[in-house]
Scaffold this active site. Structure first.
Site, PDB file in Angstrom:
ATOM      1  N   ALA A   1       1.044  -1.275  -0.075  1.00  0.00           N
ATOM      2  CA  ALA A   1      -0.052  -0.036   0.101  1.00  0.00           C
ATOM      3  C   ALA A   1       0.984   1.227  -0.157  1.00  0.00           C
ATOM      4  CB  ALA A   1      -1.069  -0.106   1.123  1.00  0.00           C
TER       5      ALA A   1
ATOM      6  N   ASP B   1      12.001   6.440   2.718  1.00  0.00           N
ATOM      7  CA  ASP B   1      13.743   6.441   2.170  1.00  0.00           C
ATOM      8  C   ASP B   1      13.991   7.934   2.069  1.00  0.00           C
ATOM      9  OD1 ASP B   1      13.779   3.507   1.600  1.00  0.00           O
ATOM     10  OD2 ASP B   1      12.117   3.859   0.495  1.00  0.00           O
TER      11      ASP B   1
ATOM     12  N   GLN C   1      22.345  -1.172  -6.855  1.00  0.00           N
ATOM     13  CA  GLN C   1      22.229  -0.557  -5.705  1.00  0.00           C
ATOM     14  C   GLN C   1      22.351  -1.324  -4.350  1.00  0.00           C
ATOM     15  OE1 GLN C   1      18.152   0.769  -6.684  1.00  0.00           O
ATOM     16  NE2 GLN C   1      17.689   0.586  -4.489  1.00  0.00           N
TER      17      GLN C   1
ATOM     18  N   HIS D   1       3.454   1.815  -1.929  1.00  0.00           N
ATOM     19  CA  HIS D   1       3.859   2.035  -3.228  1.00  0.00           C
ATOM     20  C   HIS D   1       2.367   2.456  -3.844  1.00  0.00           C
ATOM     21  CE1 HIS D   1       6.881  -1.388  -2.557  1.00  0.00           C
ATOM     22  NE2 HIS D   1       7.331  -0.304  -3.366  1.00  0.00           N
TER      23      HIS D   1
HETATM   24  P1  AMP Z   1      11.310   0.276  -3.392  1.00  0.00           P
HETATM   25  O1  AMP Z   1      10.142  -0.548  -4.084  1.00  0.00           O
HETATM   26  O2  AMP Z   1      11.379  -0.203  -2.095  1.00  0.00           O
HETATM   27  O3  AMP Z   1      12.232   0.759  -3.962  1.00  0.00           O
HETATM   28  O4  AMP Z   1      10.442   1.747  -3.263  1.00  0.00           O
HETATM   29  C1  AMP Z   1       9.988   2.226  -4.299  1.00  0.00           C
HETATM   30  C2  AMP Z   1       9.226   3.706  -3.645  1.00  0.00           C
HETATM   31  O5  AMP Z   1       8.138   3.359  -2.659  1.00  0.00           O
HETATM   32  C3  AMP Z   1      10.300   4.592  -3.022  1.00  0.00           C
HETATM   33  O6  AMP Z   1      10.095   5.958  -3.450  1.00  0.00           O
HETATM   34  C4  AMP Z   1       9.816   4.253  -1.801  1.00  0.00           C
HETATM   35  O7  AMP Z   1      10.148   5.356  -0.849  1.00  0.00           O
HETATM   36  C5  AMP Z   1       8.480   4.300  -1.777  1.00  0.00           C
HETATM   37  N1  AMP Z   1       8.006   3.320  -0.382  1.00  0.00           N
HETATM   38  C6  AMP Z   1       8.454   2.255  -0.032  1.00  0.00           C
HETATM   39  N2  AMP Z   1       7.618   2.023   1.149  1.00  0.00           N
HETATM   40  C7  AMP Z   1       6.799   2.955   1.528  1.00  0.00           C
HETATM   41  C8  AMP Z   1       5.865   3.465   2.383  1.00  0.00           C
HETATM   42  N3  AMP Z   1       5.768   2.494   3.627  1.00  0.00           N
HETATM   43  N4  AMP Z   1       5.261   4.487   2.424  1.00  0.00           N
HETATM   44  C9  AMP Z   1       5.729   5.354   1.313  1.00  0.00           C
HETATM   45  N5  AMP Z   1       6.288   5.083   0.377  1.00  0.00           N
HETATM   46  C10 AMP Z   1       7.030   4.105   0.358  1.00  0.00           C
END
Ligand code: AMP
Length: 304
Positions: free
Chosen positions: A44, A160, A70, A46
């Site tokens: 949720a 992040d 990364q 994302h």
């Molecule tokens: P990731 O798939 O972990 O690389 O995250 C993709 C994007 O989703 C990044 O911009 C993250 O900061 C964001 N994101 C991941 N977890 C959350 C969360 N719990 N709340 C808001 N955004 C998130």
């Protein structure tokens, strides 16, 4: 079956060239493009980014790409969850207009030599120090994805926070027209920040992981009731140091916008940031303690 295959046509793109053609058609019809880069295993958090982009009126492209450059830990890379079928269902429901799922070669074209970037405070300390080369990989992949998608706006999570600061710098240097929109942390009902890596927490670790937000929230409450951020920090460090099963990498104060070291005279928003390992999983979280001077509120997430 055939219908399902037909339906995915023009929606999922594996090749940059095909996505570019689709994007050109969207732009020709007057659409603006919002972009949400992810590594898949969507949740949720994302979804909130996609919804925010769709809500702002953008035709929204989501990329799903587990970016090898990364990762600083091979086991973390190899164990990264992949749930593509589920992800696509979620993306339809959230209103994504297109999904880009490239291969490593499609993104890097065989060229994965990293440029080493150091463009200010966000590029040193914390995640940058604990995971050397991590932000070089983040910049490398986003630089390439931004060139393919050429979005009007990119939506990224404050979860992040350091990465968000890095992307703001990348945008200001190389993609001047690009709007970078930071979106609030989405949490589980017990407060744990949603993360794809949470799936790897065993039952006991999942319980222990609650300590991160419990401590951050407490710090927020203390600051709201007049405590100095540094006092709240000291207490927070003690409490987290004593939390069972939690190996703390850092708990600190930063100025959120550019991730500069915090000082009482700082005019930007003050965040408490934390990274810790629980059950073998590295977890990140943060909380806004004080808004920019002259701004409203502060400790804005405490009541959530
Ligand atoms: P990731 O798939 O972990 O690389 O995250 C993709 C994007 O989703 C990044 O911009 C993250 O900061 C964001 N994101 C991941 N977890 C959350 C969360 N719990 N709340 C808001 N955004 C998130």
């Amino acid at each position: 079956m055939e219908d399902a295959a037909m339906e995915t046509q023009g929606w999922i793109f594996n090749r940059a060239e095909d996505l570019r053609d689709w994007l050109a058609a969207q732009r020709a019809s007057g659409a603006t493009i919002g972009f949400v880069p992810t590594m898949g295993a969507l949740h949720a958090g994302h979804g909130s980014l996609v919804a925010r982009s769709v809500g702002a009126g953008h035709r929204t492209v989501v990329s799903i790409f587990v970016n090898p450059t990364q990762f600083t830990d091979q086991a973390d890379f190899e164990g990264y969850p992949v749930t593509l079928a589920e992800d696509l269902k979620g993306l339809r429901a959230w209103g994504a207009a297109a999904v880009f799922v490239p291969t490593v070669d499609e993104v890097y074209g065989g060229e994965t030599a990293m440029e080493s970037v150091n463009w200010g405070p966000a590029f040193g300390g914390y995640e940058a120090a604990d995971r050397p080369g991590h932000f070089d990989g983040v910049v490398a992949v986003l630089d390439r994805l931004f060139r393919v998608v050429a979005p009007d706006a990119v939506f990224m999570g404050e979860k992040d926070l350091q990465q968000l600061a890095v992307v703001r710098v990348l945008a200001s240097r190389r993609f001047p027209g690009l709007q970078v929109v930071g979106c609030p942390v989405v949490r589980e009902p017990d407060g744990l920040a949603m993360s794809s890596r949470n799936r790897r927490l065993g039952a006991e670790a999942r319980e222990q992981a609650r300590a991160l937000y419990r401590v951050l929230r407490r710090m927020g409450e203390e600051v709201v009731s007049g405590e100095a951020p540094t006092t709240a920090l000291e207490r927070g460090r003690r409490a987290l140091g004593e939390a069972p099963g939690v190996r703390v990498f850092y708990l600190d104060l930063v100025q959120g916008e550019d991730f500069a070291p915090w000082s009482p005279a700082a005019s930007g928003p003050t965040f408490a940031i934390v990274a810790a390992e629980v059950g073998g999983v590295r977890l990140l979280d943060n909380i806004l303690l004080t808004a920019p001077s002259g701004g409203q509120g502060g400790a804005g997430e405490v009541t959530k």
